[in-house]
Design a protein around this motif. Structure first.
Motif, PDB file in Angstrom:
ATOM      1  N   GLY A 154       0.817  -1.199   0.000  1.00 50.30           N
ATOM      2  CA  GLY A 154       0.000   0.000   0.000  1.00 50.30           C
ATOM      3  C   GLY A 154       0.852   1.250   0.000  1.00 50.30           C
ATOM      4  N   ASN A 155       0.173   2.356   0.089  1.00 53.39           N
ATOM      5  CA  ASN A 155       0.882   3.631   0.068  1.00 53.39           C
ATOM      6  C   ASN A 155       0.382   4.489   1.220  1.00 53.39           C
ATOM      7  N   VAL A 156       0.636   3.979   2.422  1.00 55.73           N
ATOM      8  CA  VAL A 156       0.105   4.638   3.601  1.00 55.73           C
ATOM      9  C   VAL A 156       0.744   5.998   3.839  1.00 55.73           C
ATOM     10  N   VAL A 157       1.884   6.245   3.236  1.00 58.73           N
ATOM     11  CA  VAL A 157       2.549   7.539   3.417  1.00 58.73           C
ATOM     12  C   VAL A 157       1.730   8.653   2.767  1.00 58.73           C
ATOM     13  N   GLN A 158       1.239   8.378   1.543  1.00 50.58           N
ATOM     14  CA  GLN A 158       0.462   9.394   0.843  1.00 50.58           C
ATOM     15  C   GLN A 158      -1.003   9.389   1.248  1.00 50.58           C
ATOM     16  N   ASP A 159      -1.520   8.220   1.700  1.00 49.65           N
ATOM     17  CA  ASP A 159      -2.922   8.133   2.082  1.00 49.65           C
ATOM     18  C   ASP A 159      -3.053   7.422   3.429  1.00 49.65           C
ATOM     19  N   PRO A 160      -3.043   8.155   4.536  1.00 47.89           N
ATOM     20  CA  PRO A 160      -3.123   7.522   5.861  1.00 47.89           C
ATOM     21  C   PRO A 160      -4.463   6.861   6.135  1.00 47.89           C
ATOM     22  N   ASN A 161      -5.482   7.089   5.285  1.00 53.64           N
ATOM     23  CA  ASN A 161      -6.790   6.463   5.482  1.00 53.64           C
ATOM     24  C   ASN A 161      -6.932   5.159   4.694  1.00 53.64           C
ATOM     25  N   THR A 162      -5.836   4.627   4.214  1.00 54.54           N
ATOM     26  CA  THR A 162      -5.888   3.398   3.420  1.00 54.54           C
ATOM     27  C   THR A 162      -6.445   2.241   4.248  1.00 54.54           C
ATOM     28  N   GLY A 163      -6.963   1.205   3.554  1.00 54.75           N
ATOM     29  CA  GLY A 163      -7.535   0.051   4.247  1.00 54.75           C
ATOM     30  C   GLY A 163      -6.476  -0.983   4.604  1.00 54.75           C
ATOM     31  N   ASN A 164      -6.937  -2.214   4.878  1.00 53.75           N
ATOM     32  CA  ASN A 164      -6.033  -3.265   5.338  1.00 53.75           C
ATOM     33  C   ASN A 164      -5.478  -4.067   4.156  1.00 53.75           C
ATOM     34  N   GLY A 165      -4.336  -4.702   4.385  1.00 52.78           N
ATOM     35  CA  GLY A 165      -3.732  -5.507   3.330  1.00 52.78           C
ATOM     36  C   GLY A 165      -4.588  -6.719   2.992  1.00 52.78           C
ATOM     37  N   ILE A 166      -4.779  -7.605   3.970  1.00 51.60           N
ATOM     38  CA  ILE A 166      -5.690  -8.741   3.831  1.00 51.60           C
ATOM     39  C   ILE A 166      -6.782  -8.553   4.878  1.00 51.60           C
ATOM     40  N   HIS A 167      -7.996  -8.339   4.426  1.00 54.34           N
ATOM     41  CA  HIS A 167      -9.112  -8.018   5.318  1.00 54.34           C
ATOM     42  C   HIS A 167     -10.125  -9.163   5.243  1.00 54.34           C
ATOM     43  N   VAL A 168     -10.374  -9.810   6.371  1.00 57.14           N
ATOM     44  CA  VAL A 168     -11.295 -10.949   6.382  1.00 57.14           C
ATOM     45  C   VAL A 168     -12.380 -10.673   7.418  1.00 57.14           C
ATOM     46  N   TRP A 169     -13.620 -10.653   6.971  1.00 53.70           N
ATOM     47  CA  TRP A 169     -14.756 -10.383   7.857  1.00 53.70           C
ATOM     48  C   TRP A 169     -15.781 -11.512   7.728  1.00 53.70           C
TER      49      TRP A 169
END
Length: 442
Positions: A154-169
């Motif tokens: 991901g690019n959390v530096v430019q977008d701190p609101n990014t989601g999770n890498g692997i998201h399981v719900w």
């Protein structure tokens, strides 16, 4: 004559059905008669294998609704142009292999992902690269899925609101094996997930947690490495969780841990390494946890165990080079410490049985003061603190009287268990979904 016609009709139906079960293999994309991938996906039948030719594709959100294998030649890029979700899977028995998926869109009202799997089962994702997507791989209401050898950046530096890498719900029987996740909010996120395993993954430099468990029971994670994440790893509100042979290191910060255990019960933490963390393990409201044969090395706190924790067994661990071995915030302790190795132990072994003749109290007076008054940490190297701790050891007054190791080991413990032997005992490792598919030879 009628019998012959009936026989021909039955035979034709059988052959048609057999043909669909076996499936066809065909190509789409650049240089083929099917340049638009979604058209090829719509025309495919269950059991078919669809191979995308090399190229950079900007064709919006692709939907897979049938049981097919969707494979990539070398260097196939599916680009969401920062506008769309890229792959959405709603059919059972689907294989996705070998794609580079990049630049998903971002919406405040919808969780857009590089690959999203919705309400289906028996899905295989393998050897994919997901770059600069809001959520990398997103599973919702799924069962029997395998994610293996995928890389998510991901690019959390430019977008701190990014989601999770692997998201399981809300899922069951999920296998997360040998993936890498970095630059996301959480590297791996589980919520309402049961009977699943997380094995041999590398989760590093994520904004919040390398791994985040919530309300997820009867899961196992083993042989994973969690490095330089914002707050380490969090396992919360779950029971019967097994944590074996993981490495938690370089998670530094005022609220960072190797691992946070909050409201966990009936679980096992064994054969793990905690190195260079603000706190190796932080426990709160956790009960009946078996903590054995772990190594705590060069942490600020090896173990912070709050007074709300009871009936935990901390046995046969090595504590070396930590600023504080154990700290707590109350005088009453109902946990069992025994047979651990403490490098700060100053006792003796007159009968030469390998155990100290006097108990070891791992909680220092100053560590308790810090729990109540954190700014006092500035005085940690002062002579006054040294005198306080020595006086407390001679005449204990504030430290919990029952928090002690009655039989501390005189030498560092050599752990006999190995990764291979422990992993081989797990009954559901490397599960393979039942897929009726054909794979390309690479």
């Amino acid at each position: 004559m009628k019998k012959l016609q009936l026989l021909i009709l039955i035979t034709s139906a059988f052959l048609l059905n057999f043909s669909r079960t076996q499936g066809k293999q065909f190509f789409c994309g650049k240089g083929t008669s099917l340049p638009y991938i979604q058209v090829a996906l719509d025309n495919a039948q269950s059991g078919d294998t669809l191979i995308v030719r090399t190229g950079h594709y900007k064709q919006g959100n692709l939907f897979i609704k049938k049981s097919i294998s969707f494979l990539a030649e070398k260097n196939v890029l599916l680009d969401g142009e920062n506008k769309y979700e890229i792959l959405t899977i709603t059919g059972d028995q689907v294989c996705i292999k070998g794609f580079t998926i990049m630049n998903s869109g971002v919406m405040s009202t919808k969780d857009l992902a590089g690959i999203k799997i919705l309400a289906c089962r028996n899905i295989l994702l393998e050897n994919n690269i997901v770059i600069n997507c809001n959520f990398g791989i997103y599973l919702s209401n799924t069962k029997h899925c395998l994610l293996r050898n995928n890389r998510i950046k991901g690019n959390v530096v430019q977008d701190p609101n990014t989601g999770n890498g692997i998201h399981v719900w809300k899922a069951d029987s999920i296998q997360i094996i040998k993936n890498e996740s970095t630059g996301q909010r959480d590297g791996i996120y589980f919520e309402f997930v049961t009977n699943s395993t997380i094995i041999d993954n590398f989760s590093h430099e994520n904004l919040r947690y390398g791994l985040h468990f919530m309300f997820s029971h009867s899961n196992t994670y083993t042989n994973n490495q969690f490095t330089k994440n914002g707050a380490g790893v969090a396992v919360m509100y779950s029971h019967h969780v097994k944590m074996y042979h993981n490495s938690f290191d370089h998670n530094w910060g005022s609220s960072a841990y190797g691992i946070l255990l909050k409201d966990i019960s009936d679980s096992e933490v064994m054969f793990n390494k905690f190195e260079y963390n603000s706190a190796g393990i932080y426990m709160e409201g956790s009960n009946r946890i078996k903590m054995e044969q772990n190594s705590f090395y060069n942490n600020g706190w090896a173990l912070r165990i709050q007074a709300s924790c009871t009936d935990n067994f901390i046995n046969r661990n090595n504590f070396t080079g930590n600023t504080f071995d154990v700290s707590t915030n109350g005088e009453t302790q109902l946990n069992n410490f025994s047979n651990n190795y403490w490098d700060k132990y100053e006792g003796y072994d007159l009968n030469k049985d390998g155990y100290g003749d006097i108990p070891y109290r791992p909680v220092s007076l100053f560590s308790m003061i810090i729990e109540q008054l954190p700014p006092s940490l500035l005085l940690i190297r002062s002579f006054m603190v040294y005198l306080l701790d020595k006086a407390e050891k001679i005449i204990p007054s504030l430290t919990p009287i029952h928090l002690m190791d009655e039989l501390p080991q005189m030498r560092m413990i050599k752990f006999k268990e190995t990764k291979k032997s422990l992993s081989s005992t797990l009954p559901y490792l490397y599960y393979q979904p039942k897929l009726n598919i054909q794979y390309l030879k690479t």
